[in-house]
Design an enzyme around this catalytic site. Structure first.
Site, mmCIF file in Angstrom:
data_model
loop_
_atom_site.group_PDB
_atom_site.id
_atom_site.type_symbol
_atom_site.label_atom_id
_atom_site.label_comp_id
_atom_site.label_asym_id
_atom_site.label_seq_id
_atom_site.Cartn_x
_atom_site.Cartn_y
_atom_site.Cartn_z
ATOM 1 N N ASP A 193 0.844 -1.188 0.000
ATOM 2 C CA ASP A 193 0.000 0.000 0.000
ATOM 3 C C ASP A 193 0.880 1.239 0.000
ATOM 4 O O ASP A 193 1.986 1.210 -0.555
ATOM 5 C CB ASP A 193 -0.948 -0.029 1.215
ATOM 6 C CG ASP A 193 -2.289 0.604 0.919
ATOM 7 O OD1 ASP A 193 -2.337 1.842 0.809
ATOM 8 O OD2 ASP A 193 -3.289 -0.128 0.799
ATOM 9 N N HIS A 240 -3.244 6.007 3.775
ATOM 10 C CA HIS A 240 -4.107 4.933 3.281
ATOM 11 C C HIS A 240 -3.658 3.570 3.804
ATOM 12 O O HIS A 240 -4.470 2.761 4.274
ATOM 13 C CB HIS A 240 -4.104 4.956 1.754
ATOM 14 C CG HIS A 240 -5.101 4.054 1.114
ATOM 15 N ND1 HIS A 240 -4.836 2.737 0.809
ATOM 16 C CD2 HIS A 240 -6.371 4.283 0.683
ATOM 17 C CE1 HIS A 240 -5.893 2.186 0.235
ATOM 18 N NE2 HIS A 240 -6.840 3.101 0.145
ATOM 19 N N SER A 411 -10.920 -0.655 -1.014
ATOM 20 C CA SER A 411 -9.649 -0.699 -0.279
ATOM 21 C C SER A 411 -9.871 -1.074 1.175
ATOM 22 O O SER A 411 -9.018 -1.718 1.799
ATOM 23 C CB SER A 411 -8.950 0.663 -0.332
ATOM 24 O OG SER A 411 -8.427 0.926 -1.602
#
Length: 486
Positions: A193, A240, A411
């Site tokens: 990620d 994220h 996600s």
């Protein structure tokens, strides 16, 4: 001496000199000639007109992974794959590497795919393309990730009565923890990620680099694919990855498998490249120390979560070889399916989630409905995509610097499945390394969501896949094994 005799002697001498030169010329250079038309991509030719360019060189053939396919444990599988892949790359790339060394070129060889990244000028690119073992000379792709969908107005649901986030309760993870005494112990989740804030209170305890005495060792546990971090330790460029990792293995009620360990890489955040993704893929199969040395395939994770991808028609990376290599090595590939469902309801699954080989995840809201922006299938060759669905709307999880925040998207749905796989494998050691058996368990225990608007059946469709994931049912359906080795 006659003229004829002189000519004969001279001819013999020339033949001798040419034979001697051939002995000293590298075989691939001696045999090199004009390359096949089309070997060098048009974009590479355009880039080379301005001088040097970074190129991606693919070579013929691939390693025989038969030994890995016959291996019966995950550790044996990963070692067999690593040994076969590295040996084949060393053999097949020998001529190219020799040429690049002689030309003092900057290059990076890879083994999970048979390819070499090279910085070259036009002349060197022509020499590379002339090698018979080279199949293509391509540009290094750069992928720009789309923005995550904005949460709808309103507040996230409060924590469930069990003291955990509603989404964790919805997939029935607390029932596995409390009734089956399983929190994912002994299993490792790899996360590709934007990076991770490993110091977060919800992540530090489940980070594999954290030792029993509280000190940390980032060797074999963190890979900085783009050298973005100011220190040799995990960092997060946009938050994220920290959020995603918390959902998979965070403590304090935010993670599905808080007893599992995580390792990570910043291989793809809001942007990534061919070489960065491939380097991360091979690091996941054989983690290295912080200097990129001393690979240890026995430390490979059991499952890798990837909350990134690119849509149909967008520039991307051929990641299939890496995915297939993971699977042969016994590593389960989880991917987000994408967030384009609102723009175009059907046929919006993102690659690599759309691959037949990957296991992609759709997004459910707190009421158990498919979120409108969740991408729908079909995937490639008409395969049903997503494969399964999990909560992904207004999910509360960890954010950098010790915070917590809401994010929405597939996600956020995907790491629920990665965490669920950790719970399954902790309960059933005999399934570790058996990707197909884990897929079957997840598929067969999912709760149907009968939406056939994009094709499929009530049982399996291109809106929700097999349906809503039920991790308690999956763990209960797993073989009742005694505790064993990874």
């Amino acid at each position: 001496m006659s003229h004829a005799l002189r000519r004969t002697s001279l001819s013999r001498a020339l033949v001798g000199v040419l034979a001697l030169l051939c002995l000293f010329l590298p075989q691939n250079v001696a045999n090199a000639g004009p390359h096949e038309p089309g070997k060098i991509a048009a974009k590479v030719r355009a880039d080379l007109k301005d001088g040097k360019a970074t190129i991606w060189v693919r070579l013929k053939g691939e390693a025989d992974l038969g030994a890995a396919s016959r291996a019966t444990t995950k550790v044996a599988k990963t070692k067999a794959v690593y040994d076969a892949k590295t040996a084949y790359a060393n053999r097949s790339q020998a001529g190219l590497r020799a040429l690049l060394t002689r030309r003092h070129a900057e290059f990076t060889p890879f083994w999970i795919v048979n390819a070499v990244k090279v910085t070259a000028d036009e002349r060197l690119a022509e020499e590379i393309a002339a090698l018979p073992e080279v199949t293509s000379v391509e540009p290094v792709a750069t992928i720009e990730m789309p923005k995550e969908p904005k949460p709808k107005p309103g507040r996230a649901r409060p924590k469930a009565a069990t003291g955990v986030e509603w989404n964790i309760d919805m997939v029935k993870a607390p029932q596995v923890w409390n009734d089956l005494h399983n929190r994912g112990e002994g299993i490792v989740i790899g996360v590709i990620d934007s990076g991770m804030d490993f110091t977060h209170p919800a992540l530090i305890g489940s980070y594999r680099g954290t030792r029993a005495d509280g000190s940390v060792d980032h060797n074999y546990n963190w890979f900085d694919a783009y050298e973005k971090c100011s220190a040799p330790a995990p960092c997060d460029s946009n938050g994220h990855g920290t959020h995603v990792t918390g959902i998979a293995a965070g403590t304090g009620g935010i993670g599905v498998a808080p007893g599992a360990k995580w390792i990570g890489s910043n291989g793809c955040g809001h942007g990534c490249t061919t070489d960065g993704l491939v380097a991360t893929a091979q690091w996941m199969l054989a983690p290295t120390d912080l200097n990129g040395q001393n690979p240890r395939p026995e430390l490979a994770p059991n499952v890798v979560n990837s909350s990134w991808g690119w849509g149909p028609g967008e520039a991307g990376v051929d990641f299939r070889d890496s995915v297939n290599t993971w699977i042969t090595a016994g590593i389960f590939p989880v991917f987000a399916n994408g967030n384009e469902g609102k723009t175009k309801p059907c046929d919006t699954s993102r690659h690599p989630g759309s691959y037949l080989e990957t296991y992609s995840v759709g997004n459910l809201d707190s009421a158990g409905n498919v979120y409108d922006e969740s991408s729908r299938g079909p995937g490639e060759n008409g395969d049903m995509k997503p494969n399964i669905s999990a909560p992904g709307a207004q999910i509360r999880s960890s954010t950098p610097e010790g915070g917590y925040g809401l994010m929405t998207g597939t996600s956020q749905a995907a790491p629920h499945v990665a965490g669920a796989i950790a719970l399954i494998l902790s309960a059933a050691p005999s399934l570790r390394g058996n990707v197909s058996a884990i897929r079957t368990l997840l598929d067969d225990t999912a709760v149907d969501i009968p939406d056939t608007s994009c094709g499929g059946t009530a049982d399996d469709n291109n809106v929700a896949g097999e349906g809503a994931m039920d991790v308690r049912a999956a763990v209960q359906a797993a073989p009742d094994d005694p505790l064993g080795d990874r």
